[in-house]
Structure formats: C-alpha cells, structure tokens
Design an enzyme around this catalytic site. Structure first.
Site: not given
Ligand code: 8YV
Length: 325
Positions: A238, A267, A285, A177
C-alpha cells in the site's frame, strides 16, 4: 421487496447479473470515482454496498447512510474503511482474502526480475534508438538467483512470494510481528530475522504489510539508510507504508539500487519526481489484476454481500462485533 445495493465502480457484468438475482442493483458501470458527499449520496438509500479500494467509507459516510447494513470490499486490504465506525453502526464489513495471493505474488516476482535484470531500462533504451552496438561489458546488473530476498510482512502473500523464491535458489529472510510456525518456515525456506537485520541484508526487499496507523511511513529515511547500496525496494502492499518523499531523495542520491513500486502515496497522483528517475520501475496498482483473480474477487465479495444481507455470517467477515451491535 428486494434489498437495495450499490456497486460503486465498474465490475464484471456476470457478477452484476448474479447480484440482480438477489438485490435491486444501482451499478456505477460508467466507473466515475465517487468521492465524499457523492459516494454518501449514492449509498444513502442502500442496504448494502460492493466497494473498491478507491472508495472511502468513513464515519461521516456511515452517519449519512443509516440504512446501510453491509459494506463488502473487493480487495484484501481494507484501510479505506473505518471499521470502528461501521461496527458501532452495526454495519458488517468484509474483504476478499486468499483469492489474490498467487497473482499478487507473481507481480512481486515480476518486479524483482524487472529490477535486477533491468527490463524496463532495456526496453526504454531500445525504443529510444540508443542501441547501436552490442557490448560484453554493458548492462552488468545484479543476479536474482542466490540473492537475498527480504520479505517484510509474512502473511499469505508473503509466503507465496517466498515459495516462488525457492525456484530461484534465493536466500529468503523475513520479518513479521509473529514468527511463523517452524513447518511453514521450512516450507517457505525462509528464516525469521529482526526488522533491522532484514533491511541491512536484503538484496531485494519486498513490502507486504497491511497499511495502518502503525505501518504508516514504516520505511522512511532512517530505514532506507540501513539498506545495502545495491539493494532494491519493492512495494506491492500500500502507498503510505513508504515515505515517498524520503524514497525520492534516496533514489536521487542513488543510495540504493532502486525501487519497483506498484503502490504510492496519493495514487494515482503519485509524486511526479518518480517519473524522472531511471532507477525506478513503476506499475499502476496491478497486484491483483489478472482476469481470473479479479473475477474471483468480485464473486467472493458478492457472496459476502448475499450472506450479509441474507442474515447469514459472511465468509470473510472482518468485524464480528458488528453483528452484536
Ligand atoms: C485490488 C489490492 O485489486 O486487494 C487489494 O488490497 O490492493 C488490489 O490488488 C484492489 O484493492 C481492488 O479494490
């Protein structure tokens, strides 16, 4: 009397010992995940909580836990916590930035290498007894060195990934951004481009965005369609950033080289169709999962909790507005 806290999942005994010096500790060392009402019941009589990404702190829980003054997440991502609800109730929220940058960046690179150099496929091939003779014209995958690395989300971890890419002489592009200061770009040897250009040019596209309503499914069918036919998508950020159903469809059609995924929607109950695909590398993860880093994360979260309940500003406070609430 010592304040009461809950530690919602199993953590290091030495950190619990440290916490017992300050608090009356209710530790869930049996590690049974606590959901919804069960989590609220455990936190209802507590002043503070040391929690993990698997714990949802939502408005209903906040309403059910009027004593709660601090929620300290062991993790940098905090999309499991309703910050607005916590702030309105005067609950301080903290996370654990920085300490996991290098470990997570290492995993990004492990996945880039696993993808390009076909490590998982090769391992499976040997274990299945399929390696009968060596061939010169087999296993001809893409290179990692001199390939174009795309990083979407150039925060602290993205920058650590870019610094590693220098050692592989990769051409690094990023989209963020806010553009990084020129000096940081030079140090990372990374050039800023628009999101579409990044998707079109990357040979390895690493996602490192935080999850929010804005980033939900920000890689879906339209974005995947922009990627090169041989490109690999690597998600260590994520679940939910990628539309997993669209990705499965794209991988089934072999429209991109493949995907290396550490995080998934829903998950650990990931889309079972991933399992049958050969062009995907899966890890459970484990971005921050080195012993040293997990210990640093737990210690930092404990330090945040001690400060928060001791009336001091916690080092990693996410909602200063809650102190005034
Ligand atoms: C953590 C992570 O291990 O810090 C994060 O945001 O995704 C992981 O690396 C996990 O969240 C622990 O709660």
């Amino acid at each position: 009397m010592k304040p009461k806290i809950a530690v919602t999942r199993q953590i290091f005994e030495e950190v619990l010992e440290e916490l017992r010096g300050h608090f009356e500790v209710d530790a869930n060392q049996e590690d049974q995940p606590l959901e919804g009402a069960a989590l609220a019941a455990r936190l209802a009589d507590k002043d503070g909580a040391l929690i993990l990404a698997s714990d949802r702190i939502d408005a209903a829980l906040v309403a059910a836990c009027p004593r709660l003054k601090a929620v300290c997440n062991i993790g940098v991502g905090y999309n499991n916590i309703d910050i607005a609800a916590c702030s309105a109730a005067g609950i301080l929220v903290t996370n654990t930035p920085e300490v996991l940058n290098d470990t997570t960046a290492d995993l990004a690179f492990a996945l880039v290498l696993a993808a390009g150099r076909q490590l998982v496929r090769g391992d499976r091939y040997i274990r299945e007894g399929r390696w009968q003779r060596w061939r010169f014209m087999e296993w001809l995958g893409p290179d990692v060195h001199h390939a174009t690395l795309g990083i979407l989300g150039m925060g602290r971890i993205g920058q650590a990934v870019a610094r590693r890419a220098r050692g592989f002489d990769m051409n690094t592009l990023y989209h963020n951004r806010t553009r990084l200061p020129a000096q940081v770009e030079a140090e990372c040897a990374a050039a800023h481009v628009g999101k579409e250009e990044l998707l079109r040019r990357a040979d390895y596209l690493v996602l490192l965005l935080p999850y929010s309503a804005e980033t939900h499914h920000c890689i879906g069918a339209a974005e995947l369609a922009l990627m090169k036919p041989g490109a690999w998508l690597i998600n260590i950020a994520r679940g939910g950033i990628v539309d997993d159903a669209a990705l499965v469809d794209c991988l089934r059609r072999q429209a991109i080289g493949g995907a290396a995924l550490d995080v998934f929607e829903n998950e650990p109950r990931l889309d079972p169709r991933f399992i049958d695909l050969d062009n995907v590398v899966l890890t459970p993860h484990i971005g921050g999962a080195s012993r040293d880093t997990r210990l640093k994360m737990a210690r930092l979260a404990a330090r945040n909790l001690v400060a928060a309940l001791g009336g001091e500003a916690p080092p990693n406070l996410l909602n200063p507005q809650a102190r005034r609430a």
